[in-house]
Design an enzyme around this catalytic site. Structure first.
Site, PDB file in Angstrom:
ATOM      1  N   LYS C  76      23.076  36.957  44.519  1.00 55.30           N
ATOM      2  CA  LYS C  76      22.725  37.841  45.638  1.00 55.30           C
ATOM      3  C   LYS C  76      22.022  39.074  45.065  1.00 55.30           C
ATOM      4  O   LYS C  76      22.372  39.547  43.973  1.00 55.30           O
ATOM      5  CB  LYS C  76      24.014  38.253  46.348  1.00 55.30           C
ATOM      6  N   SER C 151      26.642  39.232  54.972  1.00 59.67           N
ATOM      7  CA  SER C 151      25.390  39.626  54.394  1.00 59.67           C
ATOM      8  C   SER C 151      24.907  38.719  53.261  1.00 59.67           C
ATOM      9  O   SER C 151      23.779  38.871  52.788  1.00 59.67           O
ATOM     10  CB  SER C 151      25.482  41.054  53.880  1.00 59.67           C
ATOM     11  N   SER C 175      31.608  39.184  54.023  1.00 53.50           N
ATOM     12  CA  SER C 175      30.194  38.858  53.784  1.00 53.50           C
ATOM     13  C   SER C 175      29.892  37.641  52.944  1.00 53.50           C
ATOM     14  O   SER C 175      28.734  37.257  52.857  1.00 53.50           O
ATOM     15  CB  SER C 175      29.506  40.047  53.103  1.00 53.50           C
TER      16      SER C 175
END
Lengths: 467, 96, 489
Positions: C76, C151, C175
């Site tokens: 990420k 996210s 997330s």
């Protein structure tokens, strides 16, 4: 009518640890800009603090030296505000649970200036303003500081000075900081208010960042007068932060940014609660050197004057050396050596701090004993010491057995008679009332004896003969 | 409902600017959230005001040994403006 | 069933080299990523270099190779890799390059992992749709009209569409688990303090955890085993003995007590509830005992999360001022504060600004005691409640999210309605508990349903084992519309 000065000091002291408080960057002074930095102290995204154990040890030493209670559970808090010298936009400090509380410094008068707290925090970077630009050097960022906050117990400028000097003395002796105001390793904020005796406390003003003792004194003096004048004229005073103007010794209000700030203190979630157990504290207590007050008392008991004692304990290395010499040597004679010939041979303050003379303390002690026992006189001792300081050689190189034998009474009388006979003018002058002429006669005896004669004895003998 | 004074105060501390439309929208959003979380006010609790998922001993802290630093070049590598080893920011700028 | 174990086996038997494997993934990314936008940057050159090194190392190794050696992965884009962009999908850090590598990432590299690229996310990890970042939204591989969640949407979608064998995401308020749920993969948030946060761009420090996202439970376990451990660079990591979880995964859940709190099933869609209840039946069949539990303070989890979370965010984000790094305004300014305000206003998106403003509000003098300190007390209440609950059961089961993947036009008038969907996932962050999301079925449109298991602190092995037990038994065959690299398993 005298007005009461009610004053408290907040002193920021840079700890002389090798590395910063929240990262392993060196704290070394004077490096090229932004070379003692890492992601942590630059506040790079994703960086986290890493607490340095030495900062705890040093803070606890300071706390023990200042008679504080050591808190056994401490934490760090964030003080949030924006300024170009603060990379993370918060200063990691201790607001809620400081490491030390409830200490004091005792002044010579016996009055205690109470210390409310000592807490650990990180320093900010350095800013240089030039040509419309601000240049930022983060080397100093995250250097460990302790902040020492007193209660408003100080009632005079003299007390403020004495407190600060004793604070420096203690912190230097436990070797947690070199406490040099001029170099910035010690900075002082003054909080003061003024009131008529018997009336409630006045409005408080704060003067920030004094970096010398004399500036601090001037600032307090100026501010006291300003408050007194306002009170006399019934003019209002505002609680505010002021800066000291070095040029004319005045203070002026800083722009209100400080007061408007709500620092939104909350516990830093990136560092855990830290337990300081009894053993940790005891291990530190064991390594504490004797504190200056106790050393001074020892010196006073041995017959030194307060003034002399103060001069010797001012520098840890000096007093360490002196105390070692005291074990076998004569206290009063040693102090004349130290404050006379030895200090004369050392030019600068920093040389006194780094005290490292060529003469081993055992040699100095022996010399003092020779003098005490009358084997050599003060002048010979002084001369010998001067040579020893230059060469580092033993006193034995300079004083022979025969030197130590001294002059027997008969020889002394004979020499005095010779001096009198050879200097009739001096004798006549002395008899006529010129006391100084005596010195010439004594000088003649000293020359004859090649310095071995005891000047005091010679003087007495001459006087007896002349009469 | 968040007051305009509180909003302006927060914006000043946050160092954020909002135009009128943004301000209006954000005040509503913030008010909605504040109202939602305000349930906590009425809940009584004797629990400590300190959350301690972890405690460590002072003797577990890091040793005072110098570690790796960044080179000056790396330290300044992401700066918009750097000069002579320093981060630089103009105190006032006429913009581009 | 574990992709990592399977790939590791193929590499060990020399049926494929790491370089070949990496090239296959790079090619798949090239083909599939345009449709889903899972990756925002591809580190092709580095990947091939690392792959070559891995192949060389494998030749020289006498003993067993690390399981992750030579296997590609993605990160990420809020995880630091030295010399590479860490943008957090924000204008603020668009051109920012990290000067150091995150500890968890370094551990993967030390075990021979290969970086394929960085994945998409909501700006600074704030959001549930992975659509607030500057590189656009990530689309769900099961239905590209739907969101991949957020996210860590990019990370989940990459695994789901098989253009990464595993990824690392982050989980602050669900997330990693929520996008895993939406994308039909496994997302694992470990016990707080067992994985170093050093190098993960901080959102809300006392909630953030780096979380593996992979196609199977064992994959997550392998990655977790590699990245976990005390780190001197993160003082919130726990110094304790870390035994491998993989060794404890055997699928045996006989006598394990699984708790159900009906409150956690409220407001969930029928498909979701049905799927999770079927999973519960599966557990019964495996010998687990199902118990009813209540968590009295569960309603407080979201308010606590928002108060403390926003407070920490407001403080963590003060550093973005354009001076040492990051975006800086081009406009004229009258003083430095003006410059910083303009910079931040231009660089941050709405969600970021909102949370910073709320955080400042909750920490301000007048509100501090009533909101922030109270929230801390209630956090302790909730933590106590869970300690009590875990005396009655070993784990809690619930849906991960109330619905399957949402469309992008879900934009309620009241922002709180968006937040309310996080009720089940947020609990684990508030109390620092290990929690996993894994697929347990699909809805009538074929979209994956995720179920969540939460355990007490430091019960990571049991959480993983219990999850594996279901996965191994249910043997779900989920098929996204888009598929990347597949191997005969």
């Amino acid at each position: 009518m005298t007005y009461n000065l009610v004053c408290g000091l907040e002193t920021h002291v840079e700890l002389s640890t090798k590395t910063k408080i929240f990262c392993s960057c060196p704290t070394a002074f004077g490096s090229d800009p932004n070379t003692n930095v890492c992601p942590k102290c630059l506040g790079e995204p994703g960086s986290l603090p890493l607490v340095n154990m030495a900062t705890f040890i040093y803070a606890i030493k300071a706390g023990l030296a200042l008679n504080c209670k050591i808190n056994q559970e401490v934490s760090f808090d964030r003080k949030n505000y924006t300024y170009p010298d603060l990379p993370k936009a918060y200063q990691t400090t201790q607001f809620i649970q400081p490491i030390c509380t409830n200490g004091y410094i005792k002044l010579n008068s016996g009055k205690k200036i109470r210390i409310n707290r000592i807490h650990l925090e990180e320093d900010a970077g350095k800013l240089i303003h030039s040509g419309g630009n601000t240049y930022i050097d983060c080397n100093r960022g995250a250097v460990p500081l302790i902040e020492i906050v007193t209660e408003p117990d100080i009632s005079s400028i003299e007390e403020a000075r004495e407190y600060l000097e004793k604070l420096q003395l203690n912190l230097r002796h436990v070797q947690v900081s070199d406490c040099k105001m001029e170099e910035g390793s010690m900075r002082c904020d003054v909080n003061l208010s003024v009131n008529r005796p018997g009336e409630p406390l006045g409005v408080r003003s704060e003067i920030k960042n004094m970096n010398s003792l004399s500036f601090m004194e001037k600032a307090i003096a100026y501010e006291y007068e300003r408050h007194v004048t306002a009170i006399k004229n019934n003019e209002p005073l505002v609680q505010e932060t002021r800066r000291f103007n070095e040029a004319d010794g005045s203070t002026s209000a800083m722009r209100d940014k400080e007061d408007a700030n709500d620092y939104r203190y909350f516990k830093d979630p990136d560092s855990p609660y830290i337990i300081i157990d009894d053993i940790f504290i005891e291990d530190i207590a064991k390594t504490m050197p004797m504190l200056p007050e106790k050393i001074k008392n020892n010196y006073l008991e041995m017959g030194l004057s307060e003034q002399d004692a103060d001069l010797i304990i001012k520098y840890k290395k000096v007093s360490d050396y002196f105390s070692s010499a005291l074990v076998t040597g004569d206290p009063k004679i040693l102090s004349t050596y130290m404050l006379g010939e030895i200090f004369r041979s050392i030019e600068t303050e920093s040389q006194k701090e780094d005290f490292n003379i060529l003469v081993p303390y055992a040699e100095l002690a022996e010399l003092s004993n020779l003098q005490k026992e009358g084997k050599i006189n003060a002048q010979m001792a002084k001369k010998t010491l001067a040579e020893m300081l230059k060469s580092g050689k033993s006193w034995k190189e300079y004083i022979s057995k025969s030197d130590m034998e001294g002059i027997d009474e008969g020889t002394l009388i004979a020499m005095c008679k010779t001096a009198i006979t050879e200097n009739p003018m001096a004798v006549a002058d002395f008899k006529a009332g010129k006391d100084k002429a005596l010195k010439a006669l004594i000088g003649a005896v000293m020359r004859q004896s090649r310095g071995k004669a005891n000047a005091v004895q010679a003087e007495q003998t001459i006087l007896d003969l002349i009469k | 409902m968040i007051t305009e004074k509180d909003f302006d105060n927060a914006a000043a501390n946050a160092l954020l600017y909002f135009d009128d439309e943004e301000k209006k929208r954000l005040m509503k959003d913030m008010s909605d959230v504040i109202e939602f979380v305000s349930v906590v006010k009425a809940v009584k609790s004797n629990k400590p005001t300190a959350y301690k998922p972890l405690t460590i001993s002072a003797s577990d802290l890091r040793e005072d040994i110098i570690g790796n630093t960044l080179s000056n070049e790396d330290a300044l590598s992401n700066a918009d403006c750097a000069d002579d080893g320093y981060f630089v920011v103009k105190r006032r700028s006429k913009g581009e | 069933m574990s992709s990592i174990l399977h790939l590791s086996n193929l590499l060990a038997r020399k049926e494929i080299s790491s370089v070949e494997l990496t090239k296959k993934y790079l090619s798949a990314i090239n083909n599939i990523n345009p449709s889903i936008n899972a990756y925002i940057s591809v580190t092709e050159e580095m990947a091939l270099l690392q792959a070559q090194k891995a192949d060389d190392m494998r030749k020289q190794l006498k003993g067993d190779a690390p399981l992750l050696l030579g296997i590609p992965m993605a990160l990420k884009d809020n995880l630091a890799v030295r010399g590479f962009q860490t943008t957090c999908c924000s204008k603020t850090l668009e051109n920012f390059k990290s000067t150091y590598t995150a500890t968890a990432v370094q551990k993967l590299f030390n075990n021979g992992a290969i970086l394929l690229g960085k994945t998409n996310m909501d700006e600074f990890a704030m959001g549930s749709y992975s659509n607030t970042g500057i590189f656009g939204a990530t689309f769900n591989p099961y239905d590209t009209a739907k969101s991949a969640g957020g996210s860590s949407g990019g990370s989940a979608a990459a695994v789901s569409s098989k253009i990464a064998p595993y990824t690392l995401g982050t989980d602050t308020g669900g997330s990693a688990r929520q996008p895993a749920s939406f994308c039909g993969v496994v997302g694992y948030k470990p016990t707080y303090g067992t994985v170093s946060r050093y190098g993960a761009v901080a959102l809300a420090s006392s909630f953030d955890q780096i979380s593996p996202i992979a196609s199977t439970v064992k994959d997550c376990a392998i990655v977790y085993d590699t990245i976990k451990g005390f780190d001197i660079n993160d003082m919130t990591t726990i110094k304790q003995n870390y035994a491998p979880c993989l060794d404890k995964i055997n699928g045996n859940v006989k006598g394990v007590k699984i708790g159900i709190a009906t409150k956690m099933f409220e407001n969930c869609s029928k498909d979701v509830v049905d799927s999770v209840y079927r999973a519960i039946e599966t557990y019964r069949g495996l010998g687990a005992e199902i118990v009813d539990i209540t968590i009295p303070t569960i309603e407080l989890a979201l308010p606590i999360y928002y108060i403390i979370g926003c407070a920490e965010i407001s403080s963590n984000f003060g550093r973005y001022d354009g001076i040492r790094y990051g975006y800086k305004t081009n406009k004229s300014y009258k003083d430095i504060d003006d410059m910083i305000s303009k910079t931040r206003s231009e660089a941050f998106g709405d969600d970021v600004k909102r949370r910073i403003m709320l955080g400042i509000y909750f920490l301000s003098k007048n509100n501090f005691n009533e909101y922030y300190l109270k929230a801390i007390q209630l956090r302790n209440e909730l933590t106590s409640d869970f300690e009590n609950v875990f005396k009655q059961c070993d784990l809690i089961i619930s849906p991960t999210t109330p619905t399957t993947a949402l469309a992008f036009d879900f934009n309620p008038d009241n922002v709180v309605d968006k937040y309310k969907a996080d009720i089940c996932v947020v609990i684990a962050n508030v109390c620092g508990l290990p929690a996993i999301s894994l697929p347990c079925g699909t809805d009538s449109n074929g979209l994956p349903v995720g179920m969540q298991l939460i355990g007490p602190k430091n019960s990571d092995s049991r959480v993983l084992n219990t999850a594996f037990a279901f996965e191994n038994t249910a043997n779900l065959k989920l098929n996204p519309t888009l598929g990347g690299v597949t191997y005969d398993i």
